[in-house]
Design a protein around this motif. Sequence first.
Motif, mmCIF file in Angstrom:
data_model
loop_
_atom_site.group_PDB
_atom_site.id
_atom_site.type_symbol
_atom_site.label_atom_id
_atom_site.label_comp_id
_atom_site.label_asym_id
_atom_site.label_seq_id
_atom_site.Cartn_x
_atom_site.Cartn_y
_atom_site.Cartn_z
ATOM 1 N N VAL A 118 0.836 -1.212 0.000
ATOM 2 C CA VAL A 118 0.000 0.000 0.000
ATOM 3 C C VAL A 118 0.868 1.259 0.000
ATOM 4 C CG1 VAL A 118 -1.808 1.265 1.234
ATOM 5 C CG2 VAL A 118 -1.907 -1.226 1.094
ATOM 6 N N ASP A 119 1.952 1.257 0.780
ATOM 7 C CA ASP A 119 2.866 2.426 0.780
ATOM 8 C C ASP A 119 3.465 2.622 -0.609
ATOM 9 O OD1 ASP A 119 2.360 2.712 3.408
ATOM 10 O OD2 ASP A 119 4.242 1.821 4.106
ATOM 11 N N GLU A 120 3.818 1.513 -1.224
ATOM 12 C CA GLU A 120 4.393 1.583 -2.574
ATOM 13 C C GLU A 120 3.382 2.207 -3.551
ATOM 14 O OE1 GLU A 120 5.697 -2.323 -3.715
ATOM 15 O OE2 GLU A 120 6.748 -1.562 -5.477
ATOM 16 N N ILE A 121 2.117 1.848 -3.389
ATOM 17 C CA ILE A 121 1.070 2.394 -4.268
ATOM 18 C C ILE A 121 0.935 3.900 -4.060
ATOM 19 C CG2 ILE A 121 -1.421 2.427 -4.726
ATOM 20 C CD1 ILE A 121 -1.412 -0.594 -4.012
ATOM 21 N N THR A 122 0.860 4.329 -2.810
ATOM 22 C CA THR A 122 0.653 5.770 -2.573
ATOM 23 C C THR A 122 1.854 6.570 -3.083
ATOM 24 O OG1 THR A 122 1.373 5.465 -0.293
ATOM 25 C CG2 THR A 122 -0.969 5.548 -0.663
ATOM 26 N N GLU A 123 3.066 6.031 -2.921
ATOM 27 C CA GLU A 123 4.255 6.726 -3.461
ATOM 28 C C GLU A 123 4.174 6.818 -4.986
ATOM 29 O OE1 GLU A 123 7.801 4.676 -2.127
ATOM 30 O OE2 GLU A 123 7.156 4.952 -0.044
ATOM 31 N N LEU A 124 3.771 5.729 -5.589
ATOM 32 C CA LEU A 124 3.687 5.701 -7.058
ATOM 33 C C LEU A 124 2.634 6.698 -7.561
ATOM 34 C CD1 LEU A 124 4.529 4.348 -9.732
ATOM 35 C CD2 LEU A 124 2.758 2.639 -9.335
ATOM 36 N N LEU A 125 1.488 6.733 -6.889
ATOM 37 C CA LEU A 125 0.421 7.651 -7.324
ATOM 38 C C LEU A 125 0.870 9.096 -7.205
ATOM 39 C CD1 LEU A 125 -2.721 5.910 -5.780
ATOM 40 C CD2 LEU A 125 -1.853 5.758 -8.119
ATOM 41 N N GLN A 126 1.628 9.379 -6.142
ATOM 42 C CA GLN A 126 2.167 10.741 -5.982
ATOM 43 C C GLN A 126 3.116 11.075 -7.119
ATOM 44 O OE1 GLN A 126 3.945 11.105 -2.149
ATOM 45 N NE2 GLN A 126 2.205 12.243 -1.325
ATOM 46 N N ALA A 127 4.003 10.138 -7.418
ATOM 47 C CA ALA A 127 4.992 10.364 -8.487
ATOM 48 C C ALA A 127 4.303 10.570 -9.834
ATOM 49 C CB ALA A 127 5.960 9.179 -8.551
ATOM 50 N N LEU A 128 3.150 9.912 -10.009
ATOM 51 C CA LEU A 128 2.436 10.011 -11.294
ATOM 52 C C LEU A 128 1.395 11.135 -11.290
ATOM 53 C CD1 LEU A 128 1.684 6.210 -11.886
ATOM 54 C CD2 LEU A 128 3.374 7.611 -13.096
#
Length: 229
Positions: free
Chosen positions: A167-177
């Motif tokens: 889940v942390d990986e997802i939120t980081e990715l969404l921020q980056a995108l």
Amino acid sequence: MKLRIAETFESIQGEGFWTGRRSIFVRLSGCNLRCIWCDTPYASWEPEGPVRSVPDILDELLSSPIKDVVVTGGEPMLFEGVVPLCAGLREGGKIITIETAGTVARTLSCDLMSISPKLRHSTPIGTDWEARHEDLRLNLDVLRNLITSYDHQLKFVVNPEHDEPGVDEITELLQALNADAANVILMPEGTDTETLHRRSKLLEPICKELGFTLGQRLHIDLFGNTRGT
Ligand code: SF4
């Protein structure tokens, strides 16, 4: 132009925002990733199926009265032949979903780009594919291209019982995108109803907190983990 086809079949879409829609599936064989939990190894780890011409595949798909066509894999975006395939489907009046891990960008006709970026827990640790998979599984430039070029959904396979659910990986990715949470679906990893239901219950509060949609795998519920469904 030719494509290797693992299978074609009629069923209902079991995943994503278009869950429940009657669809024809065409599964292209071959993938640039090797997810440890891949549920279609016959299109990735051990790709199989006949090599067919695009007109031959189109003849079959266009002969069906079903409007929705899901182009899946494997990784369909790897192959140049997917472009004329989608062009022919569009010309034939079909509604096209592409299911992709989002590591390859192409310009093609598509009504829904269903992007499923692969998280760390997908990596086949200890296999010959570990380094290559890890290197290729996330490509921010390609993901940006896809989410800005197409109507899309971002569908993440998550195992909330894993040490590192992602889940942390997802939120980081969404921020980056700079991606919109409204397009995000969390889907439990699993290939049997009991596991999927248990993990869905764990994912529900996470989706509520982060504004994501809780996805399902309806085809597993209805038909089990069987080919051609
Ligand atoms: S990207 Fe999809 S088809 Fe390829 S290995 Fe992963 S789950 Fe399987």
